[in-house]
Structures are given as structure tokens and as C-alpha cells.
Enzyme design. Structure first.
Site, PDB file in Angstrom:
ATOM      1  N   HIS A  72       0.842  -1.202   0.000  1.00  0.00           N
ATOM      2  CA  HIS A  72       0.000   0.000   0.000  1.00  0.00           C
ATOM      3  C   HIS A  72       0.872   1.244   0.000  1.00  0.00           C
ATOM      4  CE1 HIS A  72      -4.214  -1.526   1.380  1.00  0.00           C
ATOM      5  NE2 HIS A  72      -3.701  -2.246   0.411  1.00  0.00           N
ATOM      6  N   TYR A 200      -8.650   5.520   8.318  1.00  0.00           N
ATOM      7  CA  TYR A 200      -8.789   5.864   9.737  1.00  0.00           C
ATOM      8  C   TYR A 200      -9.835   6.971   9.812  1.00  0.00           C
ATOM      9  CZ  TYR A 200      -4.416   3.341  10.659  1.00  0.00           C
ATOM     10  OH  TYR A 200      -3.451   2.368  10.767  1.00  0.00           O
ATOM     11  N   PRO A 292      -3.710   0.359  19.021  1.00  0.00           N
ATOM     12  CA  PRO A 292      -3.546  -0.115  17.641  1.00  0.00           C
ATOM     13  C   PRO A 292      -3.657   0.977  16.584  1.00  0.00           C
ATOM     14  CG  PRO A 292      -5.714  -0.712  18.477  1.00  0.00           C
ATOM     15  CD  PRO A 292      -4.965  -0.101  19.619  1.00  0.00           C
ATOM     16  N   LYS A 296       1.443  -0.133  15.281  1.00  0.00           N
ATOM     17  CA  LYS A 296       2.865  -0.242  15.632  1.00  0.00           C
ATOM     18  C   LYS A 296       3.222  -1.483  16.458  1.00  0.00           C
ATOM     19  CE  LYS A 296       4.299   3.332  13.516  1.00  0.00           C
ATOM     20  NZ  LYS A 296       4.525   2.913  12.141  1.00  0.00           N
ATOM     21  N   TYR A 384       4.406   6.640  10.037  1.00  0.00           N
ATOM     22  CA  TYR A 384       3.555   5.487   9.715  1.00  0.00           C
ATOM     23  C   TYR A 384       4.338   4.387   9.008  1.00  0.00           C
ATOM     24  CZ  TYR A 384      -0.707   2.921   8.798  1.00  0.00           C
ATOM     25  OH  TYR A 384      -1.688   1.948   8.799  1.00  0.00           O
TER      26      TYR A 384
HETATM   27  C1  PHB Z   1      -5.839  -4.269  11.007  1.00  0.00           C
HETATM   28  O1  PHB Z   1      -5.858  -4.503   9.796  1.00  0.00           O
HETATM   29  O2  PHB Z   1      -6.224  -5.124  11.823  1.00  0.00           O
HETATM   30  C2  PHB Z   1      -5.332  -2.961  11.458  1.00  0.00           C
HETATM   31  C3  PHB Z   1      -4.873  -2.039  10.541  1.00  0.00           C
HETATM   32  C4  PHB Z   1      -4.394  -0.827  10.971  1.00  0.00           C
HETATM   33  C5  PHB Z   1      -4.376  -0.526  12.310  1.00  0.00           C
HETATM   34  C6  PHB Z   1      -4.826  -1.444  13.248  1.00  0.00           C
HETATM   35  C7  PHB Z   1      -5.315  -2.666  12.821  1.00  0.00           C
HETATM   36  O3  PHB Z   1      -3.911   0.678  12.725  1.00  0.00           O
END
Ligand code: PHB
Ligand code: APR
Length: 389
Positions: A72, A200, A292, A296, A384
Site C-alpha cells: 500500500h 482511519y 492499535p 505499531k 507510519y
Molecule cells: C488491522 O488490519 O487489523 C489494522 C490495521 C491498521 C491498524 C490497526 C489494525 O492501525
């Protein structure tokens, strides 16, 4: 029994460390409390930083990730209907890999099997002894029999609830913690994801996340109060709430379907210092927890393993103790920066129960600033995709 390094915990930290050490000719024994099936049934995050991808390749476990992982080059941050794309590739020249932690763990087990390393499952009552002496040892019970392993070093890779951190005397360690007043309810479904890239989403109704494991497997999350139980959330209720929180443009592409898995995880930031006590080292979730929001958790475990595997190889093969001496400080320097990023992302994207009217304005202003400022987007992208090891 005797080995060079006892690794307590067979999650991603312990397995990757075992993999790298054995490839360098260092002998290890992994002690895992759970069964392999149990370890491989845990669903965790799925974003690998570019440094993590390189580490997995270097460890000889990159093949399936290369084939099935999805590269990505960006992600979205949103505030109600405002969408900001963070173009990692343009801003940093790097990208992330979408590949589930469960798959990483499965690949590590397969590689360990192929190398014939020792992983003992179903061990109980692990006790770590004499790590400040020249003759440390680890005891455990398996099949009712108490066993002992003499070793040079012990790697505590046993997660947040493990014994390793507790082995360091309470007056010799310091713990830093922030507990957030909400959790994430996650849902996995065999449906195409609502977006090609991770979203997000901050909204008036709280946070939501669009993520994926493959073009036909979606992973979604919504922020929920800590008092909520999974049983409170039917699939229908989840989809309805998710769609309320996503920008219209994304919600319209949402394909609903039955859940394969649903679970609630609390959010917490936690660091225990130091990461070394004599011959014992703390690695991954045993030493630190991040919320989460920046994905990280696994990536930090991998950078700990990076520092520690080098340190142990230098100590055992070259009698060079500099890496062992420096491990705690080197790992912590990177950990605290990831703590800051995860905390900032969490604050920027979640609705806090009982917050004043000022708070959502700050979140909106942060998002508008990101939309306008390439400098702000670059800062986010740099964190990130992962700070250098
Ligand atoms: C996930 O795909 O489970 C996932 C992706 C990004 C995050 C947290 C979890 O920041
Ligand atoms: N004895 C033996 N094994 C133990 C003990 C113990 N006393 N306590 C815990 N374990 C095992 C757990 O069963 C688990 O398999 O240690 C392992 C720790 O694995 P994780 O919790 O997955 O931690 P870690 O390997 O550091 O992985 C890093 O990154 O995305 C995050 O939290 C996520 O698990 C992920 C972490």
C-alpha cells in the site's frame, strides 16, 4: 537441558528471534504456554512497516508475504466527510505491506520446522532464575514433569501477561502507562473491503477503521465503550454503526456479510524500563503496549528483535558485549517515538466520553491542517511507514 538462549514465548517476537539466532548458528529453545493452534488463531493487526518487511525477508520468511501481501502506497484519514490521503510513496519513497500478523506467525512456524529448531508447547509455570549471575537457568513444567534449562541468556518474549517482566525486581523497574477510556470492536468478514486503502475515520459518532487482509477479506473496527460486550453487537448493529462513522463516499462501497470473527480489545499505552536485567531481555509486548491506532505493535516487536538478535550474536560469537549493554537504551529510544505517534493518532481520531466542545474542534483542525500542509502529511507518513532502526 542446555542451550545458549532460552526464549520465553512463541508469539511473533519469540519466533522471529529464534529464526534469526538459529540462522546465525546460535542454539535456542522456545517455551510457549499455549498450543500452536491457539497461537495461530489469534487475529491481530496487519500492517507491516518497510523495515519489518526487510527483516522478514532477511530472516528467510518473506516468500508468502511477497506473493499474498498487498503493498500500500498510502492510507486515508477522515473527519466526517473530509478525506485526507497520505501518500507514503510520494512523501517518503516507501510503502507498507498489508499482511496479517497471523500469517507472519504461521510463516515463522513453518520456517522453524524446516530448520528443526526446538519449540516446546504447553509449558507451564516458567520460572527464570539467577539472571544476574554467570549461570542463569529457566525451569518449567511440561506433562507434569519439572524441567531445567541452563543457558547464557533469556529473551522474555512472553507478551504483556508473561513472567519475564515480573522477574525483574519491582524496585528495579519503572512502568509508564496510559489507559484509554474505550476499546476497539473488530469484525472480520469475507467481503471485499470498502476501500482499496486503509481508512482511519474520525466522526461525530466516534472512530472507525477500514482495513483488509486480502481483496476479498475485510477487517473493520469501531470504537466502543469499555463496558460493551461482543454479545451487545449483532452483525447488523456493527454494519449500521460502521456506515454512520465512515465518509459517505466510503460507506457507499461497503459490502456487508456475516462476521467470521468479532472481538473487543482495550486500548492502552505501556512501557516498562529497563529492557535488560542481567542476562534477561524484554522484547515486544512483554515490554510495551501501544494502542492499535498506528499499527505499531508488531512492528515495534520486530525492531526490538532486530537490536537483540545482533546483540546476542555479537556476544555469543564474538565475545563483543557492546550490543548487550546498549540494547535497552537503543530499543527504548525507538519505542518512545512509536509511543508518541500511537498516542497522537489515538487522540486525533477518537471521541472521548464526556469531552468538551473544544476537543472535536481540535481534531477537525488537525485534519484540515493535514489536508493543507505537505509538511504535516510527510511527518505522519514518516512515522507510519516506520522510523529507521
Ligand atoms: C488491522 O488490519 O487489523 C489494522 C490495521 C491498521 C491498524 C490497526 C489494525 O492501525
Ligand atoms: N510462559 C510461556 N509462554 C508464555 C507465557 C509464559 N508464562 N506467558 C505468555 N506466553 C506466550 C503467549 O501464549 C504468547 O504466545 O507468549 C506469547 C507472547 O506473544 P504475543 O502476546 O503475541 O507478543 P509478541 O510476540 O511480543 O508479539 C508482538 O505485536 O501487534 C502486537 O500485540 C500484538 O502480539 C502482538 C505483538
Amino acid at each position: 537441558m542446555k542451550t545458549e538462549v532460552v526464549i520465553v514465548g512463541g508469539g511473533p517476537s519469540g519466533l522471529l528471534l529464534s529464526q534469526l539466532l538459529n540462522r546465525a548458528g546460535v542454539d535456542t529453545i522456545v517455551l510457549e504456554r499455549a498450543s500452536r493452534d491457539h497461537v495461530l488463531s489469534r487475529i491481530r493487526a496487519g500492517v507491516l512497516e518497510s523495515g519489518t518487511v526487510e527483516m522478514l525477508r532477511a530472516a528467510g520468511v518473506g516468500a508468502r508475504m511477497e506473493r499474498d501481501g498487498m503493498e500500500h502506497e498510502g492510507c486515508y484519514l477522515t473527519d466526517d466527510d473530509l478525506m485526507v490521503r497520505i501518500n507514503f510513496h510520494e512523501l517518503t519513497g516507501k510503502s507498507v505491506m498489508i499482511y496479517g500478523q497471523t500469517e507472519v506467525t504461521a510463516d515463522l512456524y513453518a520456517a522453524q520446522d524446516a530448520m528443526g529448531t526446538t519449540i516446546l508447547h504447553g509449558v507451564e509455570d516458567v520460572a527464570i532464575h539467577d539472571v544476574t549471575s554467570s549461570a542463569p537457568y529457566v525451569e518449567f513444567t511440561q506433562g507434569g514433569a519439572r524441567q531445567r534449562i541452563d543457558c547464557a541468556y533469556v529473551a522474555g518474549c512472553d507478551g504483556f501477561h508473561g513472567v519475564s517482566r515480573q522477574t525483574i525486581p519491582a524496585d528495579k523497574r519503572r512502568e509508564f502507562e496510559r489507559v484509554y477510556p474505550f476499546g476497539w470492536l473488530g469484525l472480520l468478514s469475507r467481503t471485499p473491503p470498502a476501500s482499496d486503502e486503509i481508512v482511519y475515520a474520525n466522526s461525530t459518532h466516534g472512530f472507525a477503521l477500514v482495513s483488509m487482509r486480502s481483496p476479498s477479506l475485510s477487517r473493520y473496527y469501531v470504537q466502543v465503550p469499555l463496558t460493551d460486550k461482543v454479545e451487545d453487537w449483532s452483525d447488523d448493529r456493527f454494519w449500521e454503526e460502521l456506515s454512520r462513522r465512515l465518509p459517505q463516499q466510503v460507506a457507499q462501497d461497503m459490502v456487508t456479510g456475516p462476521s467470521i470473527e468479532k472481538s473487543i480489545a482495550p486500548l492502552r499505552s505501556f512501557v516498562s524500563e529497563p529492557l535488560r536485567w542481567g542476562s534477561l531481555f524484554l522484547v515486544g509486548d512483554a515490554a510495551h503496549i501501544v494502542p492499535p491506532t498506528g499499527a505499531k505493535g508488531l512492528n515495534l516487536a520486530v525492531s526490538d528483535v532486530f537490536y537483540l538478535h545482533q546483540a546476542l550474536i555479537d556476544a555469543l560469537k564474538r565475545n563483543d558485549m557492546s550490543g548487550v549493554e546498549a540494547y535497552s537504551d537503543r530499543a527504548l529510544a525507538r519505542i518512545w517515538k512509536a509511543m508518541r505517534f500511537s498516542w497522537q493518532m489515538t487522540a486525533m481520531l477518537h471521541r472521548f466520553e464526556g469531552e468538551d466542545d473544544f476537543a472535536p474542534q481540535m481534531r477537525k483542525a488537525t485534519m484540515l491542517h493535514l489536508a493543507q500542509s505537505e509538511t504535516a502529511r510527510r511527518d505522519l507518513a514518516e512515522n507510519y511507514i516506520g522510523l529507521p532502526f
